[in-house]
Design an enzyme around this catalytic site. Sequence first.
Site, PDB file in Angstrom:
ATOM      1  N   ASP A 114      25.512  27.396 -55.514  1.00 27.18           N
ATOM      2  CA  ASP A 114      25.547  27.701 -56.950  1.00 27.18           C
ATOM      3  C   ASP A 114      26.807  27.168 -57.625  1.00 27.18           C
ATOM      4  OD1 ASP A 114      23.135  29.781 -57.502  1.00 27.18           O
ATOM      5  OD2 ASP A 114      23.974  30.116 -55.508  1.00 27.18           O
TER       6      ASP A 114
ATOM      7  N   HIS B 278      26.722  24.930 -60.162  1.00 30.47           N
ATOM      8  CA  HIS B 278      26.392  24.888 -61.598  1.00 30.47           C
ATOM      9  C   HIS B 278      27.216  23.847 -62.355  1.00 30.47           C
ATOM     10  CE1 HIS B 278      23.492  28.228 -61.914  1.00 30.47           C
ATOM     11  NE2 HIS B 278      24.155  28.726 -60.875  1.00 30.47           N
TER      12      HIS B 278
ATOM     13  N   HIS C 184      24.972  35.334 -57.293  1.00 33.50           N
ATOM     14  CA  HIS C 184      26.295  34.832 -57.654  1.00 33.50           C
ATOM     15  C   HIS C 184      27.447  35.673 -57.129  1.00 33.50           C
ATOM     16  CE1 HIS C 184      25.405  31.787 -61.097  1.00 33.50           C
ATOM     17  NE2 HIS C 184      24.519  31.703 -60.112  1.00 33.50           N
TER      18      HIS C 184
ATOM     19  N   HIS D 247      17.220  29.658 -51.472  1.00 32.17           N
ATOM     20  CA  HIS D 247      17.736  29.948 -52.809  1.00 32.17           C
ATOM     21  C   HIS D 247      16.728  30.841 -53.524  1.00 32.17           C
ATOM     22  CE1 HIS D 247      20.402  28.739 -56.242  1.00 32.17           C
ATOM     23  NE2 HIS D 247      19.353  29.184 -56.934  1.00 32.17           N
TER      24      HIS D 247
ATOM     25  N   ASP E 256      21.255  24.897 -56.828  1.00 27.18           N
ATOM     26  CA  ASP E 256      21.908  24.960 -58.144  1.00 27.18           C
ATOM     27  C   ASP E 256      23.227  24.205 -58.136  1.00 27.18           C
ATOM     28  OD1 ASP E 256      19.828  26.329 -59.260  1.00 27.18           O
ATOM     29  OD2 ASP E 256      20.868  28.234 -59.510  1.00 27.18           O
TER      30      ASP E 256
ATOM     31  N   HIS F 113      21.625  31.557 -54.693  1.00 29.14           N
ATOM     32  CA  HIS F 113      21.079  32.109 -55.935  1.00 29.14           C
ATOM     33  C   HIS F 113      21.822  33.349 -56.409  1.00 29.14           C
ATOM     34  CE1 HIS F 113      18.357  32.768 -59.233  1.00 29.14           C
ATOM     35  NE2 HIS F 113      18.020  33.956 -58.781  1.00 29.14           N
TER      36      HIS F 113
ATOM     37  N   ASN G 168      16.845  27.039 -58.573  1.00 36.75           N
ATOM     38  CA  ASN G 168      15.937  27.224 -59.704  1.00 36.75           C
ATOM     39  C   ASN G 168      16.411  26.478 -60.944  1.00 36.75           C
ATOM     40  OD1 ASN G 168      18.045  29.320 -59.561  1.00 36.75           O
ATOM     41  ND2 ASN G 168      17.188  30.061 -61.479  1.00 36.75           N
ATOM     42  N   HIS G 169      17.683  26.081 -60.994  1.00 36.21           N
ATOM     43  CA  HIS G 169      18.186  25.333 -62.147  1.00 36.21           C
ATOM     44  C   HIS G 169      17.922  23.832 -62.008  1.00 36.21           C
ATOM     45  CE1 HIS G 169      20.691  28.189 -64.635  1.00 36.21           C
ATOM     46  NE2 HIS G 169      20.377  28.947 -63.585  1.00 36.21           N
TER      47      HIS G 169
END
Length: 331
Positions: free
Chosen positions: A16, A18, A242, A212, A56, A240, A123-124
Amino acid sequence: MTVDSADTLSILVATDNHLGYMERDPVRGQDSFHAFAEILQLAHAHGADMVLLGGDLFHDNRPSRRCLHHAMSLLRARCLGAAPVALEHLSDPAVDFGAQAAHVNYEDPNVNVALPVFSIHGNHDDPSGDGNLSAMDMLAVSGLVNYFGRQPEVDNIRVSPVLLRKGRTHLALYGLGNVRDERLHRTMARKHMTMCQPAEHAGRWFNLMVLHQNRVAHGPKNHIPEHFLSGFLDLVVWGHEHQCQVDPEYNHQKAFYVTQPGSSVATALSTGEAVPKHVAMLHIDRRNFKLDKLRLKNVRPFVIEDVVLAAVPSLSPQSSEAEIVDFLRRR
C-alpha cells in the site's frame, strides 16, 4: 536462525504505497514518493535479494503521466544495475507472469536487474478498461517489476506459486491480486479456489502468500477470514489494511503466521493511519524465517486525537467558531 547464511533468502516486504496520493498538493504531493524511495533504499542497505509488494503501488487506477514517470524513475535508479541476482527462478514464467513474459525480469538478456521487485495488484491499481490492463502491466512490460497474482476468472481461481531458490532455500511464492471481497468470499466458501503445490518435494518449500483483501470484518461477507486460507502456508503477507501490524501473528487454527505491514503513507483520517509506519525485512532459511521490522523515517507525522470541547475551560457554548478553531490550532 543465521541471517547471513549463503542459504538465507532476504525479502523487503511492503504494501500500500499509494504512489501519487495528493500529488497536486503543494505540501504533501511528494510524500508517497519519498516513502517509496526510502523503502527501496532500505532494501539495498539491508542486503535484500528481492522486494515484495502487496498491492496498491499506485493510488489511482489511471495514474498521471507525472506519477508513472516518477515511479519508473525510482525503480530504474534503485533496481537496475550490474550486481548479480542470487535467485534462481524454477517455475514457468508464462504461468507466473502471463503469456507476454518470456522471463522473470532479471533473466531477461535485454535488462540488467540488480534488485528484483515482485508485486500483485490492489483494489486501486487493478486491471480495467480497454485491454483489461493496469499500471502494473506498464511496469512489467518495461522490465521493472515482476507482476504476478492476476486471475483470468474469479469464480474459479487457481493460484500457482512462483518458485524461487537460493542455495538450499526453496520459496513457493503465492500471489492473489485484489478481487472484490464479497465475490472472493463466495468463491472460497464454495471451495472454488485451488492452491497448487510444487509437484516434487513439497515438504522442503517455504510457502509464502501475499494477498490484498479486507482482513477486518465490515460485514458477514465483505472480508476474507484467515481460516479460508490453506493450512500448508507458512507465512501470509496481508495487504490492503493500512494499520501497521507487522509483527507476525500466529493463527492457531491453520498453523501459519500473518504479517500486516500497513501503508507507507497516510491516506485517511483514521487512528490506524496514526500508528508508526514500518516495512518488514523477511529472512528465510529453508523452512525457518525471521522477520525484522524497519521504521520508515521519511513519513510525515500524523497525529489523531479526540478533543471534548465541553471539557475545555476556556471554551463555552457561546464560544464562536473562530475561537474554537484558534484553540484547535494552538493545541
